[in-house]
Design an enzyme around this catalytic site. Structure first.
Site, mmCIF file in Angstrom:
data_model
loop_
_atom_site.group_PDB
_atom_site.id
_atom_site.type_symbol
_atom_site.label_atom_id
_atom_site.label_comp_id
_atom_site.label_asym_id
_atom_site.label_seq_id
_atom_site.Cartn_x
_atom_site.Cartn_y
_atom_site.Cartn_z
ATOM 1 N N VAL A 17 0.828 -1.208 0.000
ATOM 2 C CA VAL A 17 0.000 0.000 0.000
ATOM 3 C C VAL A 17 0.863 1.259 0.000
ATOM 4 O O VAL A 17 0.644 2.183 -0.790
ATOM 5 C CB VAL A 17 -0.956 0.009 1.204
ATOM 6 C CG1 VAL A 17 -1.735 1.321 1.267
ATOM 7 C CG2 VAL A 17 -1.909 -1.169 1.135
ATOM 8 N N LYS A 107 -6.810 -0.926 10.712
ATOM 9 C CA LYS A 107 -8.085 -1.370 11.281
ATOM 10 C C LYS A 107 -7.933 -1.981 12.667
ATOM 11 O O LYS A 107 -8.762 -1.748 13.549
ATOM 12 C CB LYS A 107 -8.763 -2.351 10.344
ATOM 13 C CG LYS A 107 -7.903 -3.536 9.959
ATOM 14 C CD LYS A 107 -8.542 -4.366 8.881
ATOM 15 C CE LYS A 107 -7.570 -5.421 8.358
ATOM 16 N NZ LYS A 107 -6.505 -4.834 7.526
ATOM 17 N N GLU A 131 -10.306 6.161 6.100
ATOM 18 C CA GLU A 131 -11.174 5.523 5.110
ATOM 19 C C GLU A 131 -10.630 4.171 4.654
ATOM 20 O O GLU A 131 -11.388 3.223 4.408
ATOM 21 C CB GLU A 131 -11.338 6.439 3.894
ATOM 22 C CG GLU A 131 -12.284 5.930 2.835
ATOM 23 C CD GLU A 131 -13.729 5.898 3.306
ATOM 24 O OE1 GLU A 131 -14.279 4.781 3.403
ATOM 25 O OE2 GLU A 131 -14.292 6.971 3.596
ATOM 26 N N VAL A 134 -11.291 0.203 6.249
ATOM 27 C CA VAL A 134 -12.429 -0.687 6.024
ATOM 28 C C VAL A 134 -12.781 -0.710 4.541
ATOM 29 O O VAL A 134 -13.023 0.332 3.941
ATOM 30 C CB VAL A 134 -13.671 -0.244 6.825
ATOM 31 C CG1 VAL A 134 -14.838 -1.191 6.561
ATOM 32 C CG2 VAL A 134 -13.371 -0.181 8.311
ATOM 33 N N ILE A 138 -13.548 1.254 -1.382
ATOM 34 C CA ILE A 138 -14.972 1.603 -1.321
ATOM 35 C C ILE A 138 -15.181 2.797 -0.389
ATOM 36 O O ILE A 138 -14.822 2.734 0.787
ATOM 37 C CB ILE A 138 -15.810 0.413 -0.816
ATOM 38 C CG1 ILE A 138 -15.566 -0.820 -1.676
ATOM 39 C CG2 ILE A 138 -17.286 0.774 -0.795
ATOM 40 C CD1 ILE A 138 -16.208 -2.078 -1.134
ATOM 41 N N LYS A 207 -13.108 -4.535 11.466
ATOM 42 C CA LYS A 207 -13.855 -3.614 10.597
ATOM 43 C C LYS A 207 -15.276 -3.418 11.115
ATOM 44 O O LYS A 207 -15.820 -2.307 11.051
ATOM 45 C CB LYS A 207 -13.860 -4.155 9.166
ATOM 46 C CG LYS A 207 -12.469 -4.194 8.546
ATOM 47 C CD LYS A 207 -12.450 -4.962 7.242
ATOM 48 C CE LYS A 207 -11.050 -5.016 6.652
ATOM 49 N NZ LYS A 207 -10.978 -5.843 5.419
#
Length: 430
Positions: A17, A107, A131, A134, A138, A207
């Site tokens: 990431v 998370k 954001e 989770v 999306i 989550k």
């Protein structure tokens, strides 16, 4: 007017990431500057292995001393994508203390210590956005926290782990067993070498805690979430589900009690009707179904993991936090004013699918039905198949409490005519 002084960003972690975050910051630098109103500058990257080649990142920015990086005092935003509890927790609070806002994808930490992190952000007048924690790319946290802030959310029902959805989808579509589907997920890179966090529901439970806290304006920690894994789901369970017009998904379910006085959060495999929107979510995708008073039913769907999708969510937060920084403001913090109690799993009310191995002789069904009646669990349908003195008995109930179902199963196990409880599956989404 474009502000000429760049906003300085530190990146904690440069794995799948983090490297995508750095790449997008570089390749989309002009667009990000135009959207924010100021350029953003990668000021430092904290890693564990400094000798690894990281394409597109100036080696002079790389350090193994994450603490020194967040203590610099000239940072505007710290992006934390290292995961885990420590040192992430200490690094985030240190960043707040030294003047930086934080964007995180962590998370596990947010589910365990979200309240303390929000308090630290508020104390120092900084933002905490997450954001990416989770459902990957999306947009979900911001809609719940901002777009639905004027509404009353009653239920959040979702597939929030791509690995488990891939495995269950493969079992459903091909008839594969659990281990076979897991092996394929591992070979394709959807499952880690140790898939425990995914298949035992720990990832989804974290989550669920975050989603429940935001949706119900109540502090919900990981320990409050009932969790069951999916390793015991069998091909026979899918066969039974198909006979009912259902499929099986590992679901995160957060809901208010009917009287609105409490909330529950749980993660477990469940049968859902093929007519439900979540039933059609295939492969490693995620989807979350939200039910609220005013807006009714909403569904959020998309890739729930992966470097680029998760980085997209991180960059969305980075833009929002950067705008706040320029305007001398902060975004919404923790909203826990409702402070609703989290009810135990025993108070959850739903339907159940129970498969029993029983003796194939007269009177067995009457004995089983009596046990259900004695525990206040109403039977909806019964299906029995027998051969050579043994039988399979499948019972689907009307809505009942989890505590009543547990008592029923304990009593069934004591019957001489019940040779085993093959499976117990909740039925949701009806």
């Amino acid at each position: 007017m474009m502000r000429t002084r760049p906003l300085k960003v530190a990146l904690l972690g440069c794995g799948v990431v983090g490297s995508e975050v750095a790449r997008i910051m570089t390749t989309h630098a002009d667009d990000l500057a135009a959207r924010i109103g100021a350029p953003v500058e990668l000021a430092g990257v904290a890693v564990r292995r400094p000798d690894k080649v990281r394409e597109g990142i100036d080696p002079a920015l790389v350090t193994t001393d994450a603490t020194a990086l967040v203590k610099r005092g000239d940072l505007d935003i710290v992006v934390e994508v290292i995961g885990g509890i420590e040192p992430a927790r200490t690094l985030i609070t240190t960043a707040f203390e030294h003047g930086a806002s934080v964007v995180s994808a962590n998370k596990a930490l947010l589910a365990q210590d979200g309240a303390a992190l929000h308090a630290a952000a508020e104390e120092h007048g900084k933002d905490l956005y997450y954001e990416a924690a989770v459902a990957g790319a999306i947009p979900l946290i911001r809609p719940l926290r901002e777009s639905l802030a004027g509404d009353k959310v009653n239920r959040v029902l979702g597939i929030v782990n791509g690995t488990t959805n891939f495995i269950l989808d493969k079992m459903d579509s091909t008839g594969a067993g659990y281990q076979e589907a897991l092996d394929e997920a591992t070979a394709l890179g959807y499952a880690e070498a140790d898939p425990t966090a995914d298949v035992e529901g720990f990832d989804a439970a974290a989550k669920a805690a975050i989603l429940a806290g935001i949706a119900f304006h109540t502090r919900v920690r990981l320990d409050d979430v009932h969790r069951e894994g999916m390793t015991e789901v069998t091909a026979a369970d899918f066969a039974s589900a198909r006979e009912m017009g259902c499929t099986i998904k590992l679901l995160a379910i957060c809901e208010r009690a009917e009287d609105g006085a409490s909330v529950t959060a749980r993660v477990h495999p469940a049968m859902i009707p093929l007519s439900h929107p979540l039933a059609s979510v295939r492969g490693a995708y995620n989807a979350v179904f939200v039910e609220s008073d005013a807006s009714g039913q909403l569904m959020f769907y998309g890739p729930g993991a992966g470097g680029a999708p998760t980085a997209s969510a991180v960059l969305g937060d980075l833009v929002a936090v950067a705008r706040n920084r320029i305007n001398g403001a902060t975004g919404p913090g923790e909203s826990a004013y409702a402070a609703l109690p989290v009810s135990p799993m025993g108070e959850v009310v739903t339907r159940y699918h129970i498969s029993l191995d029983v003796a194939d002789k007269p009177g067995v069904l009457a004995q089983v039905a009596t046990v259900f009646a004695e525990h206040g669990v109403s039977i909806d349908t019964v299906r029995q198949q027998g051969k050579d003195g043994e039988a399979s008995l499948v019972v689907v109930t009307h809505r009942a409490s989890d505590a009543a179902l547990v008592g029923t199963v304990e009593a069934l196990r004591k019957l001489d005519t019940v040779r085993g409880v093959a499976s117990i599956m909740r039925v949701e989404g009806e």
